[in-house]
Write an enzyme that holds these catalytic residues in place. Structure first.
Site, PDB file in Angstrom:
ATOM      1  N   LYS A  90      31.961 -70.273  41.057  1.00 50.21           N
ATOM      2  CA  LYS A  90      31.937 -71.648  40.545  1.00 50.21           C
ATOM      3  C   LYS A  90      33.179 -72.401  41.010  1.00 50.21           C
ATOM      4  CE  LYS A  90      29.016 -70.526  36.624  1.00 50.21           C
ATOM      5  NZ  LYS A  90      28.933 -70.016  35.246  1.00 50.21           N
TER       6      LYS A  90
ATOM      7  N   GLN B  73      32.604 -69.479  30.070  1.00 54.20           N
ATOM      8  CA  GLN B  73      31.721 -68.450  30.637  1.00 54.20           C
ATOM      9  C   GLN B  73      31.258 -67.485  29.541  1.00 54.20           C
ATOM     10  OE1 GLN B  73      30.687 -68.313  33.956  1.00 54.20           O
ATOM     11  NE2 GLN B  73      29.323 -66.722  33.216  1.00 54.20           N
TER      12      GLN B  73
ATOM     13  N   ASP C 145      27.292 -77.397  30.777  1.00 54.26           N
ATOM     14  CA  ASP C 145      26.259 -76.357  30.648  1.00 54.26           C
ATOM     15  C   ASP C 145      25.060 -76.877  29.854  1.00 54.26           C
ATOM     16  OD1 ASP C 145      26.588 -73.977  32.007  1.00 54.26           O
ATOM     17  OD2 ASP C 145      27.934 -73.095  30.500  1.00 54.26           O
TER      18      ASP C 145
END
Ligand code: NAP
Length: 291
Positions: free
Chosen positions: A54, A98, A121
């Protein structure tokens, strides 16, 4: 008939190029690059790989990446304090924590602490509510990537019969909401669904997000159906999806491979979400439909 193979890797590469073009224009107008902060707690090897890729993709798109690594025994208060600092940081447009988090941490509480407008997200309940009610918000990356692939293959999705298998908050439910918004007739199937084969056999679109290797059989499919396989399952034969790919090839009209289908779309859509968040926060117009 052999199904068209949907090349998610190529589609994602094109999307990332478009994001980079828009990111450069954003930086010129806003006087700063769009910024994505990624928080990694602990040493989970798979998570570390995801965070690294990422970070690389963020820089390649011309955005600023901020990586925060915390030890596995970090306290809930310390983690929430970091999230609040990132919420307040004007250089940060997107925040990603994460997952999975170590067991002593309350994942729901951490995700709730993220400013919904920086929640790239799309996991915050405020964004789930916005998606459900048709308000602009942050859409979870994986189902949004699936939608982009479906639009590319089928064009207008209006009136199509769609079956989504799996009702998780990160894939199945938002996928069903997105397809509903596209005017599909959506069946959201799960482990208690009766006659799953019957539902799949009537569907023009099948999205499989189950987490079981080769679960959906080719003979279940309606001939010509478009199949999006979200599953990532590690087996003795390597990575396989939730759809029996070999069996589906001779029945489906189009299908995503695993790997190389949905997977690459997720990071591309994360970058896209960061760009959308950056424009909204800076009060700059951005046509979501272009990406
Ligand atoms: P999850 O939270 O474990 O949800 C799985 C869903 O499948 C549940 O809703 C479950 O039903 C349903 N299910 C289980 N057995 C079933 C059965 N026999 N018949 C019908 N439905 C059944 O999984 P997830 O997080 O959504 O992920 C699904 C898959 O996608 C995994 O392989 C994951 O690795 C992959 N994934 C890939 C990406 C990517 O970037 N490509 C991103 C996210 C996830 P119940 O609700 O009734 O239990």
């Amino acid at each position: 008939m052999t199904a068209r193979i949907i090349d998610g890797k190529a589609f994602a590469a094109t999307l990332r190029e478009k994001v980079a073009t828009h990111a450069a224009a954003f930086a010129a107008r806003a006087g700063r690059p769009a910024g994505l902060a990624v928080v990694l707690v602990g040493e989970d090897a798979a998570s570390a790989v995801y965070v690294r890729s990422k970070g690389k993709a963020t820089h390649a798109a011309g955005m600023a990446g901020f990586e925060h690594r915390l030890s596995a025994d970090v306290s809930q208060d310390e983690l929430i304090a970091l999230v609040e600092a990132l919420n307040a940081d004007p250089a940060v447009d997107g925040i990603l924590v994460q997952l999975p988090l170590p067991a002593h941490l309350d994942t729901d509480a951490v995700l709730l602490a993220i400013d919904p407008d920086k929640d790239v997200d799309g996991f915050h309940p405020v964004n789930a509510g916005r998606l459900a009610t048709g308000l602009p918000g942050m859409v979870p990356c994986t189902p949004y990537g699936c939608l982009l692939l479906l639009r590319d293959v089928l064009g207008d999705l209006s009136g199509k019969d769609a079956v989504v298998i799996g009702r998780s908050t990160i894939v199945g439910k938002p996928m069903a909401a997105l397809l509903t918004a596209e005017s599909c007739t959506v069946t959201l199937a799960h482990s208690r669904t009766k006659d799953l084969m019957g539902h799949v056999g009537r569907a023009d679109i099948v999205v499989a997000a189950v987490g079981r290797a080769n679960f959906v059989k080719g003979e279940w499919l309606k001939p010509g159906a478009t199949v999006i396989d979200v599953g990532i399952n590690r087996t003795a034969d390597g990575l396989v999806g939730d759809v029996d790919y070999a069996g589906a090839l001779s029945v489906a009209g189009a299908i995503t491979p695993v790997p190389g289908g949905v997977g690459p779309m997720t990071i591309a859509c994360l970058l896209r979400n960061t760009l959308v968040a950056a424009h909204r926060r800076a009060g700059l117009p951005f046509d979501d439909a272009t990406l």
